[in-house]
Design an enzyme around this catalytic site. Structure first.
Site, PDB file in Angstrom:
ATOM      1  N   LYS A 177      -9.219   5.963 -19.418  1.00 55.65           N
ATOM      2  CA  LYS A 177      -9.557   6.472 -20.746  1.00 55.65           C
ATOM      3  C   LYS A 177      -8.333   6.422 -21.667  1.00 55.65           C
ATOM      4  O   LYS A 177      -7.849   5.343 -21.944  1.00 55.65           O
ATOM      5  CB  LYS A 177     -10.153   7.887 -20.602  1.00 55.65           C
ATOM      6  CG  LYS A 177     -11.131   8.042 -19.434  1.00 55.65           C
ATOM      7  CD  LYS A 177     -12.440   7.275 -19.616  1.00 55.65           C
ATOM      8  CE  LYS A 177     -13.281   7.216 -18.343  1.00 55.65           C
ATOM      9  NZ  LYS A 177     -13.609   8.490 -17.724  1.00 55.65           N
ATOM     10  N   TYR A 194     -16.976  16.464 -15.165  1.00 56.31           N
ATOM     11  CA  TYR A 194     -17.376  15.052 -15.203  1.00 56.31           C
ATOM     12  C   TYR A 194     -18.412  14.793 -14.089  1.00 56.31           C
ATOM     13  O   TYR A 194     -18.216  15.236 -12.947  1.00 56.31           O
ATOM     14  CB  TYR A 194     -16.131  14.191 -14.993  1.00 56.31           C
ATOM     15  CG  TYR A 194     -16.434  12.723 -14.881  1.00 56.31           C
ATOM     16  CD1 TYR A 194     -16.820  11.992 -15.995  1.00 56.31           C
ATOM     17  CD2 TYR A 194     -16.340  12.068 -13.660  1.00 56.31           C
ATOM     18  CE1 TYR A 194     -17.109  10.651 -15.890  1.00 56.31           C
ATOM     19  CE2 TYR A 194     -16.622  10.715 -13.546  1.00 56.31           C
ATOM     20  CZ  TYR A 194     -17.012  10.016 -14.675  1.00 56.31           C
ATOM     21  OH  TYR A 194     -17.302   8.680 -14.564  1.00 56.31           O
ATOM     22  N   ARG A 254       0.850  -1.203   0.000  1.00 56.08           N
ATOM     23  CA  ARG A 254       0.000   0.000   0.000  1.00 56.08           C
ATOM     24  C   ARG A 254       0.877   1.242   0.000  1.00 56.08           C
ATOM     25  O   ARG A 254       0.612   2.220  -0.684  1.00 56.08           O
ATOM     26  CB  ARG A 254      -0.968  -0.001   1.200  1.00 56.08           C
ATOM     27  CG  ARG A 254      -1.695   1.317   1.368  1.00 56.08           C
ATOM     28  CD  ARG A 254      -2.976   1.261   2.204  1.00 56.08           C
ATOM     29  NE  ARG A 254      -2.934   0.355   3.316  1.00 56.08           N
ATOM     30  CZ  ARG A 254      -2.262   0.556   4.462  1.00 56.08           C
ATOM     31  NH1 ARG A 254      -1.565   1.667   4.629  1.00 56.08           N
ATOM     32  NH2 ARG A 254      -2.290  -0.345   5.421  1.00 56.08           N
ATOM     33  N   ASP A 269      -8.213  18.347 -14.255  1.00 54.39           N
ATOM     34  CA  ASP A 269      -8.490  16.989 -14.718  1.00 54.39           C
ATOM     35  C   ASP A 269      -8.108  16.965 -16.199  1.00 54.39           C
ATOM     36  O   ASP A 269      -8.792  17.559 -17.041  1.00 54.39           O
ATOM     37  CB  ASP A 269      -9.977  16.667 -14.507  1.00 54.39           C
ATOM     38  CG  ASP A 269     -10.343  15.246 -14.946  1.00 54.39           C
ATOM     39  OD1 ASP A 269      -9.677  14.711 -15.848  1.00 54.39           O
ATOM     40  OD2 ASP A 269     -11.305  14.688 -14.390  1.00 54.39           O
TER      41      ASP A 269
HETATM   42  C1  LIG Z   1     -14.129   8.846 -16.429  1.00 55.96           C
HETATM   43  C2  LIG Z   1     -13.709  10.164 -15.907  1.00 55.96           C
HETATM   44  C3  LIG Z   1     -13.425  10.340 -14.555  1.00 55.96           C
HETATM   45  C4  LIG Z   1     -13.611   9.220 -13.524  1.00 55.96           C
HETATM   46  O1  LIG Z   1     -12.659   8.223 -13.688  1.00 55.96           O
HETATM   47  P1  LIG Z   1     -12.909   6.662 -13.328  1.00 55.96           P
HETATM   48  O2  LIG Z   1     -11.654   6.036 -13.799  1.00 55.96           O
HETATM   49  O3  LIG Z   1     -14.120   6.239 -14.091  1.00 55.96           O
HETATM   50  O4  LIG Z   1     -13.108   6.581 -11.870  1.00 55.96           O
HETATM   51  C5  LIG Z   1     -12.989  11.598 -14.131  1.00 55.96           C
HETATM   52  N1  LIG Z   1     -12.847  12.617 -15.009  1.00 55.96           N
HETATM   53  C6  LIG Z   1     -13.127  12.471 -16.320  1.00 55.96           C
HETATM   54  C7  LIG Z   1     -12.957  13.646 -17.224  1.00 55.96           C
HETATM   55  C8  LIG Z   1     -13.559  11.261 -16.816  1.00 55.96           C
HETATM   56  O5  LIG Z   1     -13.850  11.141 -18.117  1.00 55.96           O
END
Ligand SMILES: *Cc1c(COP(=O)(O)O)cnc(C)c1O
Length: 380
Positions: free
Chosen positions: A195, A98, A46, A170
């Protein structure tokens, strides 16, 4: 090293002990301590694991930050970053973040008395006007999901610095190949690595990069204390995915541009949201702060066209949540990614029922366009 090479050789390049060209999967929870009070740099996974560490060094190199962290999802990464704040603090957030990010702020962190203010961060005056003594950070996405609003990261970071508060970006939609928020002045970058970074729709994961030793120590303390770490296997999967990020993003960019241009000229389409169009209000800022326009497009079908039929008529493009994979994906924000937002609010910000979001994959663009053309005809 240029980024195309750094993607392949950054972080920790292979395994020094054996010469293996790939970092091994250290599938272990604990580490032998050869002598009392002595270890080889690892005590418990961890706290630290060599495979995860290789990924963490790699993402930090790519974002040109100070230190990186890998989490079990994008939301775990966001949660760790939000855990930097304490009750009474307030965060300014972009107006179409998001959905999951909005949900954790609105439904979880609000219970800990962390307040938020929704601001159109594309408008710098609005940002400045909303900073009071309780505001400790500005949390942005650029371009936003699903309406592709662009925020000037350098200018927002400048304002934040003036007030001694953090800028959090983000960077999921752009990746460090196209946009580097820390170089533009941001303090913290977050990714849903599920993604584009992973790129193959096979791993749920999140990453954080910070720009200073102090923030690095704080985020590491939170990561170790709250425990939302990425597994060794998934860390390996991301390192593997990252190696092809440049070639994938080039193709995503190319395909999205062709599809956006095709859609713009179709009679069935009311509106196309794509930051690569000169008439997009964020075009200039996007061209300045990023190396491309990304693989995401949103579009609105004209009234009278049936979006359900459109989705059901697609043969190559997959109807599914998520984005950023090698395969093209479409989704219906109003009922899927943004269903948590009440209908009236959704419609005022533009997330109407006829809005479709497309993540252009890396297939042949002619095949994708043909698929879309057929589905448009079927949606009449
Ligand atoms: C999918 C997404 C998230 C969340 O991520 P997870 O891996 O699904 O927890 C956060 N920000 C954006 C812009 C996203 O497309």
């Amino acid at each position: 090293m240029k980024i195309e090479s750094l993607l392949i050789h950054g972080g920790i390049d292979g395994d020094e002990r054996t010469g293996a060209v790939n970092v091994p999967i250290y599938q272990t929870s604990t580490y032998k301590q050869p002598k009392f009070g002595v270890n080889k740099g690892y005590e418990y996974s961890r706290t630290g694991n060599p495979t995860r560490e290789a990924l963490e060094k790699l993402i930090s190199d790519l974002e040109e930050g100070y230190r990186g962290f890998a989490f079990a999802s994008g939301m775990a990464a966001t949660t760790a970053v939000l855990s930097l704040f304490k009750s009474g603090d307030k965060i300014i957030i972009s107006n179409n973040l998001y959905g999951g990010t909005f949900r954790v702020i609105d439904k979880v962190f609000k219970n800990f008395e962390i307040k938020y203010k929704i601001v159109n961060t594309s408008n710098l005056e609005e940002v400045r006007k909303n900073i009071d003594e309780r505001v400790k950070a500005i949390f942005i996405e650029s371009p936003t999901n699903p309406l592709m609003d662009v925020t000037d990261i350098a200018e927002v970071s400048k304002i934040a610095k003036e007030f001694g508060i953090l800028t959090i970006v983000d960077n999921t939609f752009m990746t460090p190949y196209l946009q580097k928020p820390i170089k533009l002045g941001a303090d913290i970058v977050i990714h849903s690595a599920t993604k584009y970074i992973g790129g193959h729709s096979d791993t749920v994961s999140g990453l954080v990069v910070v720009n200073s030793k102090e923030l690095g120590e704080k985020v590491h303390f939170i990561q170790n204390s709250t425990g939302g770490i990425l597994s060794p296997f998934d860390s390996f999967m991301l390192i593997k995915g990252i190696k092809t990020l440049a070639v994938r993003m080039d193709r995503h960019n190319e395909n999205a541009k062709k599809i956006a241009e095709f859609l713009r000229d179709r009679e069935e389409i009311e509106k196309v949201y794509y930051p690569g169009f000169k008439e997009h209000p964020g075009y200039e800022v996007q061209s300045r702060q990023a190396k491309g326009y990304g693989g995401m497009i949103s579009f609105v079908l004209k009234e009278g066209y049936d979006y359900k039929k459109f989705f059901e008529s697609l043969k190559i493009i997959t109807f599914a949540e998520s984005l950023g994979g090698v395969e093209s994906l479409v989704c219906h924000p109003a009922s899927m990614t943004h269903a948590a937002i009440p209908k009236e609010i959704r419609e005022t910000i533009g997330i109407v029922d006829n809005l479709i979001r497309l993540s252009a994959g890396i297939e042949n663009s002619d095949d994708l366009i043909e698929d879309i053309e057929n589905a448009l005809k079927e949606s009449k």
